[in-house]
Design an enzyme around this catalytic site. Structure first.
Site, PDB file in Angstrom:
ATOM      1  N   LYS A  38       0.862  -1.179   0.000  1.00  0.00           N
ATOM      2  CA  LYS A  38       0.000   0.000   0.000  1.00  0.00           C
ATOM      3  C   LYS A  38       0.898   1.229   0.000  1.00  0.00           C
ATOM      4  CE  LYS A  38      -4.192   1.824   2.132  1.00  0.00           C
ATOM      5  NZ  LYS A  38      -5.366   1.463   2.940  1.00  0.00           N
ATOM      6  N   LYS A 180     -20.420  -8.010   1.745  1.00  0.00           N
ATOM      7  CA  LYS A 180     -21.541  -8.204   2.681  1.00  0.00           C
ATOM      8  C   LYS A 180     -22.829  -8.530   1.922  1.00  0.00           C
ATOM      9  CE  LYS A 180     -19.455  -5.340   6.266  1.00  0.00           C
ATOM     10  NZ  LYS A 180     -19.588  -4.181   7.164  1.00  0.00           N
TER      11      LYS A 180
END
Length: 228
Positions: A38, A180
């Site tokens: 990152k 989700k």
């Protein structure tokens, strides 16, 4: 399969770090020498030893990767702001040359690199000195993108707009993950269908709300990773 992917979200706090950990776990369990990188991380926690990059901690915990922070992130910032603002407040100069150098070091060590973006695609990394956007880093690394979105209301708009923007930049969208995802929710099921039709992206995987990672079937990610 490519030598890496870039994970970005349709917005911040969409679950891309969790998804990054899952993908890395799958690749490593398949025997791939896969690592994580990152460029800039903000919102780190400060303790007696220094700044703790929570994203790295989460990815390592999920995937089983063992690596030092300095080999995973080029810039670790404390304030939970957009990278350009956090670096300005903390008086840290963001250098594209350092990012390129650090990425090369990770690439030399691992066969596959999972890069995680900061927030959504329109994310200023540096703005006060020299303008640097997340898209500039992705273009430099020349990696395809896996886009993480929520599964509920707003997912169609956010996902389709982001895919359109990415394509206008000339960036390749490898696949989409709806996070989700609830198979019993008619909205979630319809969102997946409409997103596929409107974007033309066929590789769409869904990840449910996971309580126990060890009970999750990582093969659910095959579609977004391998198109199967």
């Amino acid at each position: 399969m490519e030598k890496g992917v870039y994970i970005i979200g349709t917005s911040t706090d969409i679950g891309k770090t969790f998804i990054s950990g899952l993908i890395l776990k799958k690749l490593r369990e398949e025997g791939r020498n896969a690592g994580y990188y990152k460029a800039v991380l903000s919102g780190a926690i400060k303790d007696k030893k220094g700044l703790i990059p929570l994203d790295c901690e989460e990815v390592m915990e999920i995937s089983g990767l063992k690596e030092s922070y300095e080999n995973m992130v080029s810039y670790i910032l404390e304030n939970p702001y957009s990278p350009h603002l956090a670096s300005e407040v903390e008086e840290v100069s963001i250098s594209m040359e350092k990012i390129k150098k650090d990425y090369k070091s990770v690439r030399d060590k691992y066969d596959f690199i999972l890069c995680e973006g900061s927030g959504g695609i329109v994310c200023p990394i540096s703005f006060s000195e020299k303008k640097l956007m997340l898209e500039d880093i992705i273009k430099e690394f020349n990696l395809p993108i896996i886009l993480v979105s929520n599964s509920g209301l707003g997912a169609i708009n956010h996902t389709v707009l982001t895919v359109s923007y990415l394509r206008n930049l000339g960036l390749k969208v490898k696949g989409i993950i709806l996070n989700k995802f609830n198979k019993s929710d008619i909205i979630h099921r319809d969102n997946k269908k409409i997103i596929k039709e409107l974007t033309g992206v066929n590789n769409i995987s869904t990840v449910p709300k996971i309580e126990d990672i060890e009970k999750y079937d990582l093969n659910e990610l095959n579609e977004v990773l391998y198109g199967i």
